[in-house]
Scaffold this motif. Structure first.
Motif, mmCIF file in Angstrom:
data_model
loop_
_atom_site.group_PDB
_atom_site.id
_atom_site.type_symbol
_atom_site.label_atom_id
_atom_site.label_comp_id
_atom_site.label_asym_id
_atom_site.label_seq_id
_atom_site.Cartn_x
_atom_site.Cartn_y
_atom_site.Cartn_z
ATOM 1 N N PHE A 33 0.838 -1.193 0.000
ATOM 2 C CA PHE A 33 0.000 0.000 0.000
ATOM 3 C C PHE A 33 0.876 1.247 0.000
ATOM 4 C CE2 PHE A 33 -3.917 -2.165 1.394
ATOM 5 C CZ PHE A 33 -3.396 -3.325 1.917
ATOM 6 N N TYR A 35 0.370 5.322 1.150
ATOM 7 C CA TYR A 35 -0.461 6.320 1.812
ATOM 8 C C TYR A 35 0.281 7.659 1.774
ATOM 9 C CZ TYR A 35 -3.782 2.976 3.817
ATOM 10 O OH TYR A 35 -4.766 2.025 3.983
ATOM 11 N N PHE A 45 -5.139 6.997 1.986
ATOM 12 C CA PHE A 45 -4.884 5.916 1.031
ATOM 13 C C PHE A 45 -4.634 6.475 -0.363
ATOM 14 C CE2 PHE A 45 -5.378 1.790 -0.860
ATOM 15 C CZ PHE A 45 -6.039 2.006 -2.054
ATOM 16 N N TYR A 48 -3.125 0.403 -3.902
ATOM 17 C CA TYR A 48 -2.937 -0.919 -3.316
ATOM 18 C C TYR A 48 -2.560 -1.923 -4.401
ATOM 19 C CZ TYR A 48 -4.710 -5.557 -1.913
ATOM 20 O OH TYR A 48 -4.854 -6.899 -1.675
ATOM 21 N N ASN B 97 -9.228 -3.709 1.131
ATOM 22 C CA ASN B 97 -8.118 -3.532 2.058
ATOM 23 C C ASN B 97 -7.844 -2.073 2.375
ATOM 24 O OD1 ASN B 97 -6.526 -6.261 2.500
ATOM 25 N ND2 ASN B 97 -7.332 -6.281 0.434
ATOM 26 N N LYS B 98 -8.726 -1.183 1.990
ATOM 27 C CA LYS B 98 -8.510 0.245 2.186
ATOM 28 C C LYS B 98 -8.831 0.645 3.619
ATOM 29 C CE LYS B 98 -10.212 4.704 0.463
ATOM 30 N NZ LYS B 98 -11.074 5.347 -0.546
ATOM 31 N N LEU B 99 -7.887 1.362 4.256
ATOM 32 C CA LEU B 99 -8.113 1.907 5.577
ATOM 33 C C LEU B 99 -8.367 3.405 5.494
ATOM 34 C CD1 LEU B 99 -5.390 0.259 7.872
ATOM 35 C CD2 LEU B 99 -7.817 -0.304 7.705
ATOM 36 N N PHE B 101 -8.203 6.626 7.910
ATOM 37 C CA PHE B 101 -7.672 7.058 9.199
ATOM 38 C C PHE B 101 -8.351 8.329 9.677
ATOM 39 C CE2 PHE B 101 -3.763 4.584 10.042
ATOM 40 C CZ PHE B 101 -3.651 3.884 8.862
#
Lengths: 115, 111
Positions: A33, A35, A45, A48, B97-99, B101
């Motif tokens: 990933f 970010y 994000f 991915y 699977n994306k977070l 925050f």
């Protein structure tokens, strides 16, 4: 290595320059990933990968941002024609095939400053 | 859009006391929540997670509580130590699977 490795740790670019940020994930980790973390904010994000396949790039801010992971291991995030708003810490994280959905292993990040 | 947010930007506690860090979330469809700790100059470090079918989970010195009725998540740290000083983020797993925050809470431990 034992953890996720990112390079360079610090990068200063003049506006309009292209930059490339490298990520070496933990050996054997399938998922990778990227970010973006602005100062005083939580990570956001970008994209991915599962092995070499880029399965989600919905977070890339513009077509100036490009990421690749050609052999399913090392990944590169490229930013073309950098702008001041691109200044941020770029975090790479990896995850083994097993494990919780959120248990990401993060690198220390690459801090990009665009002048 | 929907997001995860925190009530308090900074929390100061005395060494040895318990700490409670709070987080509000708005996406009722999220099924997985995570707490991360980030020290200065480092990447986030996983602390503990909880699924939406649970209301409490305990780890070593940490407990996460989930209240789905009011969409609230909290992290409790027992016997807070100077090494606990950091920024704490809650995050939610939306799709895949994306977070997502939250903005973070600074925890300062006074000796």
């Amino acid at each position: 290595g034992a953890g996720v490795s990112q390079s360079p740790r610090y990068k200063v670019a003049k506006r309009g320059q292209d930059v490339a940020l490298r990520c070496d994930p933990i050996s054997g980790h399938v998922s990778l990933f990227w970010y973006q973390q602005a100062l005083g904010q939580g990570p956001e994000f970008l994209t991915y990968f599962q092995n070499e396949a880029q399965l989600d790039k919905s977070g890339l801010p513009s077509d100036r941002f490009f990421a690749e992971r050609p052999e399913g291991s090392v990944s590169t995030l490229k930013i073309q024609r950098t702008q001041q708003e691109d200044s941020a810490v770029y975090l790479c994280a990896s995850k083994p095939r097993t494990g919780g959905a959120g248990e990401l292993f993060f690198g220390e990040g690459s801090r990009l400053t665009v002048l | 859009g929907e997001s995860v947010g925190l009530h308090l930007p900074t929390l100061s506690v005395q060494e040895g006391d318990n700490s409670i860090i709070n987080c509000a979330y708005s996406n009722s469809a999220s099924d997985y929540f995570i707490w991360y700790k980030q020290e200065s100059g480092k990447g986030p470090q996983f602390i503990i997670d909880i699924r939406s079918n649970m209301d409490k989970r305990q780890g070593q010195r940490v407990t996460v509580l989930l209240n789905k009725t009011v969409k609230h998540l909290s992290l409790q740290i027992a016997a807070t130590q100077p090494g606990d000083s950091a920024v704490y983020f809650c995050a939610e797993n939306q799709y895949g699977n994306k977070l997502v925050f939250g903005a973070g809470t600074i925890l300062r431990v006074k000796s």
